[in-house]
Design an enzyme around this catalytic site. Structure first.
Site, PDB file in Angstrom:
ATOM      1  N   SER A 114       0.813  -1.209   0.000  1.00 22.61           N
ATOM      2  CA  SER A 114       0.000   0.000   0.000  1.00 22.61           C
ATOM      3  C   SER A 114       0.847   1.260   0.000  1.00 22.61           C
ATOM      4  CB  SER A 114      -0.917   0.017   1.231  1.00 22.61           C
ATOM      5  OG  SER A 114      -1.543   1.269   1.395  1.00 22.61           O
ATOM      6  N   GLY A 168       7.153   3.144   5.166  1.00 23.47           N
ATOM      7  CA  GLY A 168       7.666   3.377   6.508  1.00 23.47           C
ATOM      8  C   GLY A 168       7.173   2.360   7.513  1.00 23.47           C
ATOM      9  N   GLY A 169       6.082   1.640   7.169  1.00 26.50           N
ATOM     10  CA  GLY A 169       5.620   0.553   8.008  1.00 26.50           C
ATOM     11  C   GLY A 169       4.500   0.930   8.965  1.00 26.50           C
ATOM     12  N   THR A 170       4.088  -0.063   9.754  1.00 23.84           N
ATOM     13  CA  THR A 170       2.974   0.077  10.683  1.00 23.84           C
ATOM     14  C   THR A 170       3.227   1.168  11.713  1.00 23.84           C
ATOM     15  OG1 THR A 170       2.334  -2.239  10.432  1.00 23.84           O
ATOM     16  CG2 THR A 170       1.619  -1.134  12.430  1.00 23.84           C
ATOM     17  N   CYS A 171       4.417   1.203  12.275  1.00 22.24           N
ATOM     18  CA  CYS A 171       4.720   2.146  13.359  1.00 22.24           C
ATOM     19  C   CYS A 171       4.461   3.582  12.938  1.00 22.24           C
ATOM     20  CB  CYS A 171       6.167   1.971  13.801  1.00 22.24           C
ATOM     21  SG  CYS A 171       6.669   3.139  15.087  1.00 22.24           S
ATOM     22  N   HIS A 190      19.521  18.680  38.005  1.00 14.13           N
ATOM     23  CA  HIS A 190      18.367  19.051  38.839  1.00 14.13           C
ATOM     24  C   HIS A 190      17.695  20.272  38.224  1.00 14.13           C
ATOM     25  CE1 HIS A 190      15.992  19.859  42.448  1.00 14.13           C
ATOM     26  NE2 HIS A 190      16.364  21.134  42.314  1.00 14.13           N
TER      27      HIS A 190
END
Length: 460
Positions: free
Chosen positions: A36, A41-44, A441
């Site tokens: 698709s 880039g993939g699912t993530c 800190h």
């Protein structure tokens, strides 16, 4: 049309895309196949980690919601922000590899013809790609249980289709209380949605310490999320454009009605249409591709990367799979999945629940004499300063060696701090090493000075 390549990579996810770039930069001709054009880039990047964390960030920074109309406006802004981000990342991923002369991207369905040949059907052409090295990186997809009425996609969503929801639902029912279900419960309840989770088990996150699970429940209850345990879903019905779920508790049939249903019952291997049987590739008992500890399938020239091989379903594991493969191909062949230890993870429910190593329950099961260092987040100056005081930090220590065994953290920035704990466990240093460091800190990390002090450590 037949084309020959040095490597074929099926799937544009984290491991696959990184491998494609590396191989191409070494001078190899690489075919990268993605089904698709919405998944470069993939699912993530497209439907999981990045968009959900974008929504989570937006949800936890909404202000001035005085009405449902205000909530809808804020949700619409969050969706637009998420879409802009995802589109930008998707395009960047595509352009980075498409600009590499040694990478050819095919957008279409890949199916094995035999163990060296992959057919790719694009919108306008059918190709036969041939290679002596093939890498499968097709990931996982939502597991949809066999429940009557669950196929009604007007009212039933999975974690991927929910990413396209443009209207904030007033009420949502989530089936499943795992990582995915809990994260979405946190996101949508923060926008003002009334969320109910139907959990088939007696409690959430059964592998975690009870006090950790109870703290997560308290966080969600503060956002009016309701969790119903021991609920066995029987049927989903659409009534007057609303979703009604019938469920059973101890043989008593009950109903709940909401605007939509999210099915969050886990993930399964995304092997449909690949024709793995044509290449003789074996699957394990869970339906994932069976691999050795160096990620090879039973066909020594075919590898499986990421979720599809049944390992931990995290993007960073897919990236490590890439490292293993590169080491096996070009390095000293020493890196394997068995080298992995102390993998961190986080549920982004604000504040995030982050874990690494052993919790108390696991450490005791392994026979350790356990010490626990625990401190409420409200005791941390930085937490007071930013007004985020929910949760606690808990570190598990081996009494006999003083080495850190693991940690559970429910606090702001825990998904960052947890990596310092991971490093300490991997290096096998005593807990005093972290206790006696000098930290900036005010930060959340400096809480390690206090939580690891003698008065905070108890034997359990």
């Amino acid at each position: 049309m037949k084309k020959t390549f040095d490597a074929i990579i099926i799937g544009f996810g984290k491991g696959g895309k990184t491998l494609a770039g590396d191989l191409a930069n070494r001078g190899l001709k690489v075919a990268l196949v993605e089904k698709s054009n919405k998944m470069y880039g993939g699912t993530c990047i497209n439907v999981a980690c990045i968009p959900t964390k974008s929504l989570e960030n937006s949800a936890n920074n909404v202000k001035n919601i005085n009405s449902w109309n205000d909530a809808q406006i804020e949700y619409a802004k969050a969706i637009e922000k998420k879409e802009t981000l995802v589109t930008k990342l998707r395009e960047a991923n595509y352009n980075k590899l498409n600009s590499n002369d040694n990478v050819t991207i095919f957008t279409g369905m890949a199916t094995f013809i035999d163990e060296n040949t992959v057919e790719v059907k694009t919108e306008n052409e059918v190709y036969e790609l041939v290679s002596e090295n093939i890498f499968i990186n097709t990931g996982s997809k939502s597991f949809i249980p066999n429940i009557k009425g669950i196929e009604n996609n007007k009212i039933v969503y999975n974690s991927e289709s929910l990413m396209n929801l443009r209207t904030l639902p007033k009420k949502m029912t989530i089936i499943g209380a795992g990582f995915i279900g809990l994260e979405f419960a946190g996101i949508y309840s923060s926008f003002g949605t009334e969320v109910t989770i139907l959990n088939s088990n007696n409690g959430i996150l059964p592998n975690e310490d009870i006090e950790d699970s109870e703290e997560i429940i308290k966080l969600l209850e503060k956002r009016n999320v309701k969790i119903i345990n021991n609920a066995k879903v029987k049927e989903i019905k659409e009534v007057s454009n609303l979703a009604t779920v019938e469920y059973d508790i101890n043989s008593e049939l009950k109903e709940i009605t909401s605007d939509i249903i999210l099915v969050a019952t886990g993930r399964k291997a995304n092997t449909e249409g690949l024709g793995l049987e044509n290449a003789g590739i074996e699957l394990n008992e869970r339906g994932f591709i069976k691999v050795s500890d160096n990620l090879k399938t039973n066909k020594k020239h075919i590898w499986a990367i990421g979720d599809i091989n049944g390992g931990p379903q995290f993007t960073y594991i897919s990236l490590d799979d890439y490292r293993i493969i590169i080491n096996q191909l070009f390095g000293n062949k020493t890196r394997t999945t068995s080298n992995r230890k102390n993998i961190p993870n986080a549920i982004f429910i604000s504040p995030a629940f982050s874990r690494v190593g052993l919790n108390v329950k696991q450490a005791k099961e392994k026979g350790y004499d356990v010490l626990v260092a625990k401190m409420p987040v409200e005791a941390i100056p930085r937490a007071k300063q930013i007004g985020k005081t929910d949760g606690f930090i808990k570190i598990v220590i081996d009494k006999n060696s003083n080495k850190i065994l693991g940690a559970s953290m429910i606090c702001e920035d825990s998904s960052e701090i947890i990596h310092l704990i991971q490093l300490a466990i991997d290096l096998e240093v005593e807990y005093t090493y972290l206790r006696d460091r000098v930290y900036a800190h005010p930060t959340m990390t400096e809480a390690l000075n206090d939580v690891l002090s003698p008065n905070m450590i108890k034997e359990v």
